[in-house]
Design a protein around this motif. Structure first.
Motif, PDB file in Angstrom:
ATOM      1  N   ALA A 290       4.396  -6.365  -5.921  1.00  0.00           N
ATOM      2  CA  ALA A 290       3.325  -6.398  -4.919  1.00  0.00           C
ATOM      3  C   ALA A 290       3.681  -5.531  -3.720  1.00  0.00           C
ATOM      4  CB  ALA A 290       3.058  -7.840  -4.490  1.00  0.00           C
ATOM      5  N   ILE A 291       4.913  -5.599  -3.280  1.00  0.00           N
ATOM      6  CA  ILE A 291       5.352  -4.774  -2.150  1.00  0.00           C
ATOM      7  C   ILE A 291       5.333  -3.298  -2.529  1.00  0.00           C
ATOM      8  CG2 ILE A 291       7.337  -4.204  -0.695  1.00  0.00           C
ATOM      9  CD1 ILE A 291       7.991  -7.205  -0.670  1.00  0.00           C
ATOM     10  N   ALA A 292       5.812  -2.973  -3.727  1.00  0.00           N
ATOM     11  CA  ALA A 292       5.839  -1.580  -4.170  1.00  0.00           C
ATOM     12  C   ALA A 292       4.428  -0.993  -4.233  1.00  0.00           C
ATOM     13  CB  ALA A 292       6.518  -1.477  -5.528  1.00  0.00           C
ATOM     14  N   LEU A 293       3.493  -1.737  -4.797  1.00  0.00           N
ATOM     15  CA  LEU A 293       2.115  -1.256  -4.873  1.00  0.00           C
ATOM     16  C   LEU A 293       1.480  -1.163  -3.494  1.00  0.00           C
ATOM     17  CD1 LEU A 293       0.991  -3.201  -8.044  1.00  0.00           C
ATOM     18  CD2 LEU A 293       1.138  -0.716  -7.817  1.00  0.00           C
ATOM     19  N   THR A 294       1.819  -2.076  -2.618  1.00  0.00           N
ATOM     20  CA  THR A 294       1.271  -2.051  -1.266  1.00  0.00           C
ATOM     21  C   THR A 294       1.791  -0.852  -0.487  1.00  0.00           C
ATOM     22  OG1 THR A 294       1.116  -4.450  -1.331  1.00  0.00           O
ATOM     23  CG2 THR A 294       0.951  -3.424   0.818  1.00  0.00           C
ATOM     24  N   ILE A 295       3.030  -0.466  -0.718  1.00  0.00           N
ATOM     25  CA  ILE A 295       3.554   0.742  -0.072  1.00  0.00           C
ATOM     26  C   ILE A 295       2.779   1.968  -0.545  1.00  0.00           C
ATOM     27  CG2 ILE A 295       5.580   2.254   0.066  1.00  0.00           C
ATOM     28  CD1 ILE A 295       7.287  -0.315   0.083  1.00  0.00           C
ATOM     29  N   GLY A 296       2.419   2.004  -1.814  1.00  0.00           N
ATOM     30  CA  GLY A 296       1.576   3.096  -2.313  1.00  0.00           C
ATOM     31  C   GLY A 296       0.226   3.124  -1.623  1.00  0.00           C
ATOM     32  N   ALA A 297      -0.367   1.951  -1.412  1.00  0.00           N
ATOM     33  CA  ALA A 297      -1.648   1.874  -0.703  1.00  0.00           C
ATOM     34  C   ALA A 297      -1.483   2.303   0.747  1.00  0.00           C
ATOM     35  CB  ALA A 297      -2.197   0.451  -0.767  1.00  0.00           C
ATOM     36  N   LEU A 298      -0.366   1.954   1.354  1.00  0.00           N
ATOM     37  CA  LEU A 298      -0.091   2.372   2.732  1.00  0.00           C
ATOM     38  C   LEU A 298      -0.033   3.891   2.829  1.00  0.00           C
ATOM     39  CD1 LEU A 298       0.788   1.389   5.633  1.00  0.00           C
ATOM     40  CD2 LEU A 298       3.114   1.755   4.823  1.00  0.00           C
ATOM     41  N   LEU A 299       0.633   4.523   1.878  1.00  0.00           N
ATOM     42  CA  LEU A 299       0.709   5.987   1.878  1.00  0.00           C
ATOM     43  C   LEU A 299      -0.662   6.616   1.675  1.00  0.00           C
ATOM     44  CD1 LEU A 299       4.003   6.506  -0.148  1.00  0.00           C
ATOM     45  CD2 LEU A 299       3.656   6.783   2.314  1.00  0.00           C
ATOM     46  N   ALA A 300      -1.471   6.042   0.796  1.00  0.00           N
ATOM     47  CA  ALA A 300      -2.819   6.563   0.577  1.00  0.00           C
ATOM     48  C   ALA A 300      -3.670   6.428   1.844  1.00  0.00           C
ATOM     49  CB  ALA A 300      -3.487   5.838  -0.586  1.00  0.00           C
ATOM     50  N   ASN A 301      -3.525   5.309   2.550  1.00  0.00           N
ATOM     51  CA  ASN A 301      -4.286   5.128   3.789  1.00  0.00           C
ATOM     52  C   ASN A 301      -3.783   6.043   4.900  1.00  0.00           C
ATOM     53  OD1 ASN A 301      -6.277   3.397   2.997  1.00  0.00           O
ATOM     54  ND2 ASN A 301      -5.143   1.559   3.523  1.00  0.00           N
ATOM     55  N   LEU A 302      -2.489   6.296   4.956  1.00  0.00           N
ATOM     56  CA  LEU A 302      -1.966   7.263   5.930  1.00  0.00           C
ATOM     57  C   LEU A 302      -2.525   8.655   5.655  1.00  0.00           C
ATOM     58  CD1 LEU A 302       1.754   6.146   6.281  1.00  0.00           C
ATOM     59  CD2 LEU A 302      -0.025   6.049   8.035  1.00  0.00           C
ATOM     60  N   PHE A 303      -2.594   9.017   4.377  1.00  0.00           N
ATOM     61  CA  PHE A 303      -3.197  10.287   3.988  1.00  0.00           C
ATOM     62  C   PHE A 303      -4.664  10.331   4.413  1.00  0.00           C
ATOM     63  CE2 PHE A 303      -5.466  12.864   0.796  1.00  0.00           C
ATOM     64  CZ  PHE A 303      -4.836  14.077   0.996  1.00  0.00           C
ATOM     65  N   SER A 304      -5.368   9.234   4.221  1.00  0.00           N
ATOM     66  CA  SER A 304      -6.781   9.151   4.601  1.00  0.00           C
ATOM     67  C   SER A 304      -6.962   9.309   6.109  1.00  0.00           C
ATOM     68  CB  SER A 304      -7.362   7.816   4.130  1.00  0.00           C
ATOM     69  OG  SER A 304      -8.709   7.703   4.480  1.00  0.00           O
ATOM     70  N   VAL A 305      -6.117   8.657   6.880  1.00  0.00           N
ATOM     71  CA  VAL A 305      -6.207   8.781   8.342  1.00  0.00           C
ATOM     72  C   VAL A 305      -5.884  10.215   8.761  1.00  0.00           C
ATOM     73  CG1 VAL A 305      -5.134   8.033  10.510  1.00  0.00           C
ATOM     74  CG2 VAL A 305      -5.815   6.353   8.803  1.00  0.00           C
ATOM     75  N   GLY A 306      -4.935  10.845   8.087  1.00  0.00           N
ATOM     76  CA  GLY A 306      -4.650  12.257   8.356  1.00  0.00           C
ATOM     77  C   GLY A 306      -5.852  13.137   8.070  1.00  0.00           C
ATOM     78  N   LEU A 307      -6.561  12.845   6.982  1.00  0.00           N
ATOM     79  CA  LEU A 307      -7.773  13.611   6.662  1.00  0.00           C
ATOM     80  C   LEU A 307      -8.860  13.401   7.711  1.00  0.00           C
ATOM     81  CD1 LEU A 307      -8.121  13.107   2.810  1.00  0.00           C
ATOM     82  CD2 LEU A 307      -7.460  15.179   4.022  1.00  0.00           C
ATOM     83  N   VAL A 308      -8.988  12.180   8.205  1.00  0.00           N
ATOM     84  CA  VAL A 308      -9.965  11.907   9.265  1.00  0.00           C
ATOM     85  C   VAL A 308      -9.625  12.707  10.507  1.00  0.00           C
ATOM     86  CG1 VAL A 308     -10.801  10.116  10.845  1.00  0.00           C
ATOM     87  CG2 VAL A 308     -10.649   9.652   8.406  1.00  0.00           C
ATOM     88  N   TYR A 309      -8.335  12.778  10.829  1.00  0.00           N
ATOM     89  CA  TYR A 309      -7.895  13.554  11.994  1.00  0.00           C
ATOM     90  C   TYR A 309      -8.210  15.038  11.805  1.00  0.00           C
ATOM     91  CZ  TYR A 309      -4.869  15.574  15.515  1.00  0.00           C
ATOM     92  OH  TYR A 309      -4.397  16.306  16.572  1.00  0.00           O
ATOM     93  N   ILE A 310      -7.919  15.579  10.625  1.00  0.00           N
ATOM     94  CA  ILE A 310      -8.208  16.989  10.344  1.00  0.00           C
ATOM     95  C   ILE A 310      -9.703  17.246  10.410  1.00  0.00           C
ATOM     96  CG2 ILE A 310      -8.185  18.737   8.525  1.00  0.00           C
ATOM     97  CD1 ILE A 310      -5.461  17.509   7.659  1.00  0.00           C
ATOM     98  N   GLU A 311     -10.488  16.369   9.816  1.00  0.00           N
ATOM     99  CA  GLU A 311     -11.947  16.539   9.817  1.00  0.00           C
ATOM    100  C   GLU A 311     -12.499  16.459  11.228  1.00  0.00           C
ATOM    101  OE1 GLU A 311     -16.008  15.666   9.830  1.00  0.00           O
ATOM    102  OE2 GLU A 311     -14.631  13.994  10.063  1.00  0.00           O
ATOM    103  N   SER A 312     -11.952  15.582  12.044  1.00  0.00           N
ATOM    104  CA  SER A 312     -12.409  15.473  13.427  1.00  0.00           C
ATOM    105  C   SER A 312     -12.073  16.717  14.233  1.00  0.00           C
ATOM    106  CB  SER A 312     -11.779  14.256  14.107  1.00  0.00           C
ATOM    107  OG  SER A 312     -12.232  13.071  13.510  1.00  0.00           O
ATOM    108  N   SER A 313     -10.892  17.271  14.001  1.00  0.00           N
ATOM    109  CA  SER A 313     -10.532  18.484  14.730  1.00  0.00           C
ATOM    110  C   SER A 313     -11.371  19.667  14.272  1.00  0.00           C
ATOM    111  CB  SER A 313      -9.046  18.776  14.572  1.00  0.00           C
ATOM    112  OG  SER A 313      -8.722  19.083  13.242  1.00  0.00           O
ATOM    113  N   LYS A 314     -11.717  19.716  12.989  1.00  0.00           N
ATOM    114  CA  LYS A 314     -12.578  20.786  12.479  1.00  0.00           C
ATOM    115  C   LYS A 314     -13.988  20.679  13.076  1.00  0.00           C
ATOM    116  CE  LYS A 314     -10.062  23.003   9.422  1.00  0.00           C
ATOM    117  NZ  LYS A 314      -9.718  24.392   9.573  1.00  0.00           N
ATOM    118  N   SER A 315     -14.500  19.459  13.195  1.00  0.00           N
ATOM    119  CA  SER A 315     -15.839  19.309  13.735  1.00  0.00           C
ATOM    120  C   SER A 315     -15.863  19.610  15.235  1.00  0.00           C
ATOM    121  CB  SER A 315     -16.392  17.903  13.459  1.00  0.00           C
ATOM    122  OG  SER A 315     -15.637  16.938  14.142  1.00  0.00           O
ATOM    123  N   ARG A 316     -14.768  19.404  15.932  1.00  0.00           N
ATOM    124  CA  ARG A 316     -14.688  19.732  17.362  1.00  0.00           C
ATOM    125  C   ARG A 316     -14.726  21.242  17.572  1.00  0.00           C
ATOM    126  NH1 ARG A 316     -15.344  15.472  20.428  1.00  0.00           N
ATOM    127  NH2 ARG A 316     -14.044  13.688  19.988  1.00  0.00           N
TER     128      ARG A 316
END
Length: 112
Positions: A83-109
């Motif tokens: 459960a912890i191992a899979l949750t760490i994978g989800a954490l990495l995917a969400n960090l990637f998602s937040v990074g994409l949101v940041y990139i998309e926000s800077s592009k729209s600015r």
């Protein structure tokens, strides 16, 4: 202000912090909350039409496909390590998602 974007970023960050909460305190309730928030975040990302919408949805689906089995491993099999191992994978995917949101926000600015 784009309230739709505010809501989906809110749920993305809530999912990310809920995952961190589970990794701190290994509770089935915390994992269920994290998975639920991530599912809501995924549903909200379905209607997004921006530069990186496909990547955002894919990263959210990856997190879902980590959190749901993590909850099953914790509740049904009682295997906290998986459960912890899979949750760490989800954490990495969400960090990637937040990074994409940041990139998309800077592009729209830059467009303004």
């Amino acid at each position: 202000m784009d309230w739709g974007k505010v809501i989906y970023v809110f749920f993305s960050l809530m999912s990310l912090t809920s995952i961190a909460g589970f990794l701190y305190e290994h509770s089935a309730v915390a994992l269920f909350v994290a998975a639920s928030l991530n599912l809501v975040s995924t549903l909200l990302k379905i209607g997004i039409r921006n530069l990186l919408s496909a990547e955002l949805l894919a990263s959210s689906l990856v997190a879902d496909l980590h959190l749901i089995p993590a909850f099953i491993y914790l509740q049904i099999f009682g295997n906290l390590e998986w459960a912890i191992a899979l949750t760490i994978g989800a954490l990495l995917a969400n960090l990637f998602s937040v990074g994409l949101v940041y990139i998309e926000s800077s592009k729209s600015r830059e467009e303004y």
